[in-house]
Design a protein around this motif. Structure first.
Motif, PDB file in Angstrom:
ATOM      1  N   VAL A  95       6.141  -2.374  -5.063  1.00  0.00           N
ATOM      2  CA  VAL A  95       6.349  -1.105  -4.364  1.00  0.00           C
ATOM      3  C   VAL A  95       5.426  -1.049  -3.152  1.00  0.00           C
ATOM      4  CG1 VAL A  95       6.275   1.410  -4.561  1.00  0.00           C
ATOM      5  CG2 VAL A  95       6.938   0.027  -6.553  1.00  0.00           C
ATOM      6  N   PHE A  96       6.022  -0.725  -2.007  1.00  0.00           N
ATOM      7  CA  PHE A  96       5.276  -0.539  -0.766  1.00  0.00           C
ATOM      8  C   PHE A  96       5.564   0.851  -0.224  1.00  0.00           C
ATOM      9  CE2 PHE A  96       5.572  -5.082  -1.118  1.00  0.00           C
ATOM     10  CZ  PHE A  96       4.387  -5.558  -0.576  1.00  0.00           C
ATOM     11  N   ILE A  97       4.525   1.555   0.180  1.00  0.00           N
ATOM     12  CA  ILE A  97       4.701   2.820   0.889  1.00  0.00           C
ATOM     13  C   ILE A  97       4.938   2.463   2.361  1.00  0.00           C
ATOM     14  CG2 ILE A  97       3.624   4.976   1.628  1.00  0.00           C
ATOM     15  CD1 ILE A  97       4.066   5.024  -1.337  1.00  0.00           C
ATOM     16  N   ILE A  98       6.032   2.975   2.900  1.00  0.00           N
ATOM     17  CA  ILE A  98       6.356   2.775   4.311  1.00  0.00           C
ATOM     18  C   ILE A  98       6.392   4.170   4.924  1.00  0.00           C
ATOM     19  CG2 ILE A  98       8.033   1.815   5.947  1.00  0.00           C
ATOM     20  CD1 ILE A  98       7.057  -0.308   4.062  1.00  0.00           C
ATOM     21  N   SER A  99       5.402   4.489   5.735  1.00  0.00           N
ATOM     22  CA  SER A  99       5.294   5.868   6.209  1.00  0.00           C
ATOM     23  C   SER A  99       4.813   5.944   7.645  1.00  0.00           C
ATOM     24  CB  SER A  99       4.330   6.641   5.306  1.00  0.00           C
ATOM     25  OG  SER A  99       4.183   7.969   5.760  1.00  0.00           O
ATOM     26  N   SER A 100       5.195   7.030   8.302  1.00  0.00           N
ATOM     27  CA  SER A 100       4.685   7.285   9.644  1.00  0.00           C
ATOM     28  C   SER A 100       3.392   8.094   9.579  1.00  0.00           C
ATOM     29  CB  SER A 100       5.736   8.020  10.485  1.00  0.00           C
ATOM     30  OG  SER A 100       6.173   9.166   9.804  1.00  0.00           O
ATOM     31  N   SER A 101       2.965   8.448   8.375  1.00  0.00           N
ATOM     32  CA  SER A 101       1.725   9.198   8.209  1.00  0.00           C
ATOM     33  C   SER A 101       0.534   8.347   8.647  1.00  0.00           C
ATOM     34  CB  SER A 101       1.530   9.598   6.748  1.00  0.00           C
ATOM     35  OG  SER A 101       0.244  10.166   6.563  1.00  0.00           O
ATOM     36  N   VAL A 102      -0.376   8.969   9.355  1.00  0.00           N
ATOM     37  CA  VAL A 102      -1.604   8.284   9.751  1.00  0.00           C
ATOM     38  C   VAL A 102      -2.823   8.922   9.079  1.00  0.00           C
ATOM     39  CG1 VAL A 102      -0.728   7.461  11.963  1.00  0.00           C
ATOM     40  CG2 VAL A 102      -1.777   9.722  11.828  1.00  0.00           C
ATOM     41  N   PHE A 103      -2.563   9.797   8.116  1.00  0.00           N
ATOM     42  CA  PHE A 103      -3.643  10.496   7.430  1.00  0.00           C
ATOM     43  C   PHE A 103      -4.323   9.574   6.423  1.00  0.00           C
ATOM     44  CE2 PHE A 103      -0.673  14.017   8.503  1.00  0.00           C
ATOM     45  CZ  PHE A 103      -1.484  14.641   9.436  1.00  0.00           C
ATOM     46  N   SER A 104      -5.650   9.485   6.524  1.00  0.00           N
ATOM     47  CA  SER A 104      -6.383   8.592   5.639  1.00  0.00           C
ATOM     48  C   SER A 104      -6.230   8.998   4.176  1.00  0.00           C
ATOM     49  CB  SER A 104      -7.859   8.529   6.027  1.00  0.00           C
ATOM     50  OG  SER A 104      -8.440   9.811   5.945  1.00  0.00           O
ATOM     51  N   ASN A 105      -6.050  10.309   3.907  1.00  0.00           N
ATOM     52  CA  ASN A 105      -5.877  10.729   2.510  1.00  0.00           C
ATOM     53  C   ASN A 105      -4.550  10.224   1.943  1.00  0.00           C
ATOM     54  OD1 ASN A 105      -4.535  12.595   4.201  1.00  0.00           O
ATOM     55  ND2 ASN A 105      -4.641  14.198   2.660  1.00  0.00           N
ATOM     56  N   ASP A 106      -3.510  10.089   2.784  1.00  0.00           N
ATOM     57  CA  ASP A 106      -2.244   9.513   2.304  1.00  0.00           C
ATOM     58  C   ASP A 106      -2.421   8.034   1.985  1.00  0.00           C
ATOM     59  OD1 ASP A 106      -0.754  11.832   2.367  1.00  0.00           O
ATOM     60  OD2 ASP A 106       0.110  11.441   4.341  1.00  0.00           O
ATOM     61  N   ILE A 107      -3.139   7.334   2.844  1.00  0.00           N
ATOM     62  CA  ILE A 107      -3.379   5.903   2.621  1.00  0.00           C
ATOM     63  C   ILE A 107      -4.195   5.710   1.342  1.00  0.00           C
ATOM     64  CG2 ILE A 107      -4.486   3.832   3.568  1.00  0.00           C
ATOM     65  CD1 ILE A 107      -3.804   5.042   6.394  1.00  0.00           C
ATOM     66  N   SER A 108      -5.250   6.504   1.175  1.00  0.00           N
ATOM     67  CA  SER A 108      -6.080   6.418  -0.042  1.00  0.00           C
ATOM     68  C   SER A 108      -5.274   6.767  -1.281  1.00  0.00           C
ATOM     69  CB  SER A 108      -7.272   7.371   0.056  1.00  0.00           C
ATOM     70  OG  SER A 108      -8.090   7.016   1.129  1.00  0.00           O
ATOM     71  N   ARG A 109      -4.472   7.816  -1.171  1.00  0.00           N
ATOM     72  CA  ARG A 109      -3.661   8.232  -2.324  1.00  0.00           C
ATOM     73  C   ARG A 109      -2.673   7.132  -2.703  1.00  0.00           C
ATOM     74  NH1 ARG A 109      -0.147  13.833  -2.867  1.00  0.00           N
ATOM     75  NH2 ARG A 109       0.493  13.515  -5.032  1.00  0.00           N
ATOM     76  N   ALA A 110      -2.044   6.516  -1.707  1.00  0.00           N
ATOM     77  CA  ALA A 110      -1.090   5.431  -1.977  1.00  0.00           C
ATOM     78  C   ALA A 110      -1.777   4.303  -2.730  1.00  0.00           C
ATOM     79  CB  ALA A 110      -0.480   4.920  -0.676  1.00  0.00           C
ATOM     80  N   LYS A 111      -2.964   3.959  -2.303  1.00  0.00           N
ATOM     81  CA  LYS A 111      -3.676   2.838  -2.922  1.00  0.00           C
ATOM     82  C   LYS A 111      -4.247   3.191  -4.291  1.00  0.00           C
ATOM     83  CE  LYS A 111      -4.387   0.439   1.371  1.00  0.00           C
ATOM     84  NZ  LYS A 111      -5.235  -0.240   2.297  1.00  0.00           N
ATOM     85  N   SER A 112      -4.240   4.484  -4.638  1.00  0.00           N
ATOM     86  CA  SER A 112      -4.716   4.887  -5.961  1.00  0.00           C
ATOM     87  C   SER A 112      -3.676   4.586  -7.050  1.00  0.00           C
ATOM     88  CB  SER A 112      -5.071   6.376  -5.976  1.00  0.00           C
ATOM     89  OG  SER A 112      -3.902   7.188  -5.996  1.00  0.00           O
TER      90      SER A 112
END
Length: 138
Positions: A95-112
């Motif tokens: 599973v890969f998150i593919i997003s236009s979000s640049v928010f660090s909390n989204d990146i951290s949440r994805a990696k959690s």
């Protein structure tokens, strides 16, 4: 791992039909043997995955490319439901998150999420797709 001769199955979960069209074109350009299914929201994707799991778990996709912001069921809700239902107990699907979000909390949440391989920023390109699918670039 060279997977050029194997058909790669991809579940693209994104509510943006234009983005899906472009992503499918790019994936097919990067990979010759692909079977791509697009779902416009996480709920539809979960329903498809449950059906596959019940009928033939060997047909679960090799990859899920998941957007975060979608109506009905967003990417986070999809990940929670996917995990809760234990759709892929053998962890066949990456599973890969593919997003236009640049928010660090989204990146951290994805990696959690242990099932998430990586967070990839849109737009996709052929080189990034080859990296995702671990294709030998020769």
């Amino acid at each position: 791992m060279n997977i050029l001769n194997k058909t790669i199955s991809v579940l693209l979960v994104d509510d943006d039909e234009i983005n899906n069209f472009i992503s499918i074109k790019l994936i097919k350009k990067a990979m010759l043997n692909t079977d791509i299914t697009a779902c416009l929201n996480g709920k539809f994707a979960i329903d498809q995955l449950i059906k596959i799991q019940q009928e033939n778990p060997d047909n679960l996709p090799d990859y899920i490319l998941l957007d975060i912001n979608m109506p009905i069921m967003n990417g986070w809700e999809f990940l929670d439901e996917y995990t809760r239902l234990n759709i892929d107990p053998l962890r066949k699907t990456k599973v890969f998150i593919i997003s236009s979000s640049v928010f660090s909390n989204d990146i951290s949440r994805a990696k959690s999420y242990t099932i998430v391989q990586d967070f990839i920023s849109k737009p996709l390109n052929v080189e990034r797709i080859k990296e995702i699918f671990e294709v030998d670039q020769q």
